[in-house]
Design an enzyme around this catalytic site. Structure first.
Site, short mmCIF file in Angstrom:
data_model
loop_
_atom_site.label_atom_id
_atom_site.label_comp_id
_atom_site.label_asym_id
_atom_site.label_seq_id
_atom_site.Cartn_x
_atom_site.Cartn_y
_atom_site.Cartn_z
N GLU A 257 6.37 -10.42 15.63
CA GLU A 257 5.95 -11.01 16.90
C GLU A 257 6.56 -12.42 17.05
O GLU A 257 7.10 -12.78 18.07
CB GLU A 257 4.43 -11.06 16.94
CG GLU A 257 3.88 -11.03 18.33
CD GLU A 257 2.36 -10.98 18.30
OE1 GLU A 257 1.78 -10.63 17.24
OE2 GLU A 257 1.77 -11.31 19.33
N ARG B 235 0.83 -1.22 0.00
CA ARG B 235 0.00 0.00 0.00
C ARG B 235 0.85 1.26 0.00
O ARG B 235 0.39 2.32 -0.43
CB ARG B 235 -1.00 -0.02 1.16
CG ARG B 235 -2.17 -0.95 0.91
CD ARG B 235 -3.11 -0.99 2.10
NE ARG B 235 -2.44 -1.40 3.32
CZ ARG B 235 -2.28 -2.67 3.68
NH1 ARG B 235 -2.75 -3.63 2.93
NH2 ARG B 235 -1.63 -2.98 4.80
#
Ligand code: AMP
Length: 188
Positions: free
Chosen positions: A111, A74
């Site tokens: 993560e 994006r």
């Protein structure tokens, strides 16, 4: 970079609130627990695209920016429009294995595990003035790696820009390092 009309003009702030109201929250996408900020309702509106690119780009009038570097995917939407607006070239920072020529790469931690981004080694020449842009500043991992890439190629980072920032995730503190100005048009 000093504060510009974008940050201080009250009418502009009102328009930024209108842009903000068009961002759609998608709960549990792409994973449970994540609230995805969907910017497509903004992109569907001609006036919104023009405002976004003008508000971000007018800050660079006379700044002599050589390259706008956008992050897949994006980030590309904003980067190409911004490059056109300010008369700069475009460098594309991509996920591994997508770029056909010789690349430099940088890794960052997620993560769970690691991820990597790459850019063509000839995308930025030493000393070029670079603006980095992505759609969302979340934890800052992706942009941190993008900064590493530009630094490896010897680019001079003038500003790091985002359409929107998720302030509660602390990404700004992570990438700030006091080195470069960070600008986000819309804050949550
Ligand atoms: P980060 O590395 O955590 O700052 O994540 C930044 C990248 O992940 C950006 O390229 C965004 O496109 C995407 N991203 C992360 N969190 C979100 C979110 N809540 N909504 C939309 N995009 C996100």
């Amino acid at each position: 970079m000093e504060k510009t009309f974008v940050e201080t003009d009250l009418n502009v702030q009102k328009e930024i609130q209108e842009l903000r109201s068009l961002i759609r929250d998608i709960p549990d996408f792409p994973k449970p627990g994540i609230i995805f900020k969907d910017i497509t309702p903004l992109l569907h509106k001609a006036w919104a695209i023009q405002k976004i690119v003008d508000f971000i780009g007018n800050r660079y009038i006379g700044a002599g920016i050589d390259i706008v570097a956008g992050i897949e995917s994006r980030g590309f939407i904003l980067a190409s429009a911004l490059a056109y607006k300010i008369g700069a070239g475009l460098a594309i920072i991509r996920k591994p294995g997508k770029l056909p020529y010789k690349t430099v790469s940088a890794t960052y931690t997620l993560e769970y595990g690691e991820d990597k981004i790459e850019v063509h080694e000839d995308a930025i020449q030493k000393g070029m003035k670079v603006v980095l842009i992505d759609d969302v500043l979340a934890t800052g991992g992706t942009m941190g790696a993008a900064i590493d890439l530009v630094e490896k190629l010897g680019g001079k980072i003038v500003s790091i820009d985002f359409l929107l920032e998720l302030t509660f995730l602390g990404g700004r503190e992570k990438i700030e390092k006091g080195k470069y100005p960070i600008f986000s048009l819309i804050k949550f």
